[in-house]
Design a protein around this motif. Structure first.
Motif, short mmCIF file in Angstrom:
data_model
loop_
_atom_site.label_atom_id
_atom_site.label_comp_id
_atom_site.label_asym_id
_atom_site.label_seq_id
_atom_site.Cartn_x
_atom_site.Cartn_y
_atom_site.Cartn_z
N ASP A 189 21.40 19.58 36.66
CA ASP A 189 20.05 19.07 37.39
C ASP A 189 19.83 17.77 36.64
OD1 ASP A 189 17.76 18.99 39.15
OD2 ASP A 189 16.43 19.04 37.02
N ALA A 190 19.99 17.44 35.64
CA ALA A 190 19.87 16.00 35.11
C ALA A 190 21.00 15.24 35.53
CB ALA A 190 20.22 16.27 33.33
N CYS A 191 22.26 15.64 35.74
CA CYS A 191 23.34 14.78 36.29
C CYS A 191 23.14 14.46 37.56
CB CYS A 191 24.74 15.64 36.14
SG CYS A 191 25.07 15.90 34.41
N GLU A 199 22.77 10.79 39.12
CA GLU A 199 23.65 10.25 40.27
C GLU A 199 22.67 9.86 41.44
OE1 GLU A 199 26.97 11.53 43.38
OE2 GLU A 199 26.76 12.85 41.66
N ALA A 200 21.69 10.57 41.83
CA ALA A 200 20.88 10.04 42.70
C ALA A 200 20.07 8.80 42.41
CB ALA A 200 19.47 11.11 43.06
N GLU A 228 19.90 13.32 48.94
CA GLU A 228 20.76 14.11 49.89
C GLU A 228 22.32 13.87 49.60
OE1 GLU A 228 19.61 13.44 53.96
OE2 GLU A 228 17.34 14.17 53.24
N SER A 229 22.77 12.67 49.33
CA SER A 229 24.16 12.39 49.18
C SER A 229 24.69 13.23 47.72
CB SER A 229 24.56 11.00 48.96
OG SER A 229 23.98 10.25 50.19
N THR A 230 23.65 13.01 46.83
CA THR A 230 23.94 13.80 45.61
C THR A 230 24.06 15.23 45.86
OG1 THR A 230 22.86 12.18 44.24
CG2 THR A 230 23.18 14.32 43.12
N GLU A 231 23.35 15.72 46.57
CA GLU A 231 23.13 17.40 46.97
C GLU A 231 24.56 17.65 47.51
OE1 GLU A 231 21.24 19.76 45.77
OE2 GLU A 231 20.27 18.15 44.59
N SER A 232 24.92 16.77 48.29
CA SER A 232 26.34 17.22 49.04
C SER A 232 27.54 16.94 48.53
CB SER A 232 26.10 16.46 50.55
OG SER A 232 26.33 15.05 50.28
N ASN A 233 27.39 16.41 47.15
CA ASN A 233 28.54 15.97 46.17
C ASN A 233 29.31 14.91 46.81
OD1 ASN A 233 27.94 18.00 44.19
ND2 ASN A 233 28.81 19.50 45.68
N SER A 234 28.76 13.84 47.46
CA SER A 234 29.44 12.83 48.21
C SER A 234 30.33 11.84 47.10
CB SER A 234 28.66 11.93 48.95
OG SER A 234 27.67 11.35 48.18
#
Length: 120
Positions: A47-49, A53-54, A96-102
């Motif tokens: 979660d911290a990572c 990233e976001a 959202e980009s972070t959640e999709s591991n872009s």
């Protein structure tokens, strides 16, 4: 101080809202990343990572946006509202980009932190 009526929102108010939103996000990230993760679970660490990233992606988006030439003219009240919603949109897109591991930055950071904190 002159302010423009925006249906209940004034120019100074929208500027303050933008500043406060950035401050809250930055503070949240600092509290999360600045913590001691010696006894953290993998979920807390990831979660911290992801938050890092976001935040990083949002700053990249804002830097890219600064390279676009601005159109002159226009209503300053409209500009303030556009700036507010643009900032919120960039923040949401980054999350959202972070959640999709872009990018995969969060995953790489997570793996490194697991090694550093000896989390199995």
């Amino acid at each position: 101080m002159n302010s423009i009526d925006l249906g209940g929102l004034s120019s100074p108010y929208t500027d303050i809202m933008n500043t406060q939103a950035q401050s809250v996000q930055s503070q949240k990230l600092q509290e999360t990343v600045g913590g001691d993760y010696t006894n953290a679970t993998e979920e807390e660490l990831m979660d911290a990572c992801k938050q890092f990233e976001a935040y990083f992606l949002e700053q990249v988006f804002k830097g890219m946006e600064k390279t676009i030439p601005k159109a002159e003219g226009g209503d300053s009240s409209t500009k303030n509202l556009l700036d507010f919603f643009k900032d919120n949109t960039m923040q949401q897109l980054a999350e959202e980009s972070t959640e999709s591991n872009s990018l995969g930055l969060a995953q790489m950071l997570f793996e490194q932190m697991k090694r550093n904190y000896n989390i199995e």
